[in-house]
Structure formats: C-alpha cells, structure tokens
Design a protein around this motif. Structure first.
Motif: not given
Length: 125
Positions: A1-9, A23-24, A91-96
């Motif tokens: 199962x592929x997961x991408x988790x963003x941090x840092x906003x 992190x993938x 300003x926005x939501x940033x997506x990986x």
C-alpha cells in the motif's frame, strides 16, 4: 500500500521560510517521479515543483522559481520542498504526489497516481 505523508506546514510571515517534507512508503522510490502541487481556496490545484529519477533535472512553476527548491533523499525515501522568500500568494494547501512509473508531463495532476493528505501553508503579510 502506497502512502505519502507530508510534514512541515505552518504559519509564517512574508519573507520567511518553511521546509515541507513528504515521506513515501510502498514505492521503490528510487525512480519514481515526485512532485509538489498546491491548492488555494477557490482555485484549482496547481503545479509547484517536480523531481524525476536519479540525475533528473527538477522543474518549477514560474511563480516559485528562484525561491523554492525541491530535493529528494533516497535513503529516507523523502522529498523536500524548501520555500524561501514566501509571499502571501503562496498560501495554500500543499500536496505531495508520486507515480509508480514514468510520466510525460510532470506539471499535470493526472500524471500522478498517489497523493498525500496535504499540509497547510499560510503566509501573513
């Protein structure tokens, strides 16, 4: 199962800096194209930056060239977006985003099969 988790906003003043990380897991990562997109309220999701496989040249939207830098750490299977000289219009939501195979148009959302949950970036004036 592929997961991408963003941090840092977060919240930062204009002219400041933030570093986003993604992190993938579940991907081989070494050769997968990775990218950052963003979506502001009431607007479509737009391309920010992409980085292809090892040795590939990164690509940037004109609006962030010279201010943002995308990079990837193969050991940590993480892609970063260093954002400097931030502006209120950032300003926005940033997506990986990532894809399991080669792509032709790295600045198009339809090229990517996998997306993170998004992280909010707010730049105050």
């Amino acid at each position: 199962q592929v997961q991408l988790v963003e941090f840092g906003g977060g919240l930062v003043q204009a002219g400041g800096s933030l570093r986003l990380s993604c992190t993938a897991s579940g991907l081989s990562f070494r050769n997968q194209p990775m990218a950052w997109f963003r979506q502001a309220p009431g607007k479509e999701r737009e391309f920010v930056a992409s980085i292809m496989r090892i040795g590939g040249s990164p690509k940037y939207a004109d609006s962030v060239k010279g201010r943002f830098t995308i990079s990837r750490d193969y050991i940590k299977t993480t892609v970063y977006l260093q954002m400097n000289s931030l502006k209120p219009e950032d300003t926005a939501i940033y997506y990986c985003a990532a894809n399991s195979g080669p792509i032709r148009d790295p600045d198009r959302t339809y090229e990517y099969d996998y997306w993170g949950q998004g992280t909010q970036v707010t730049v105050s004036s």
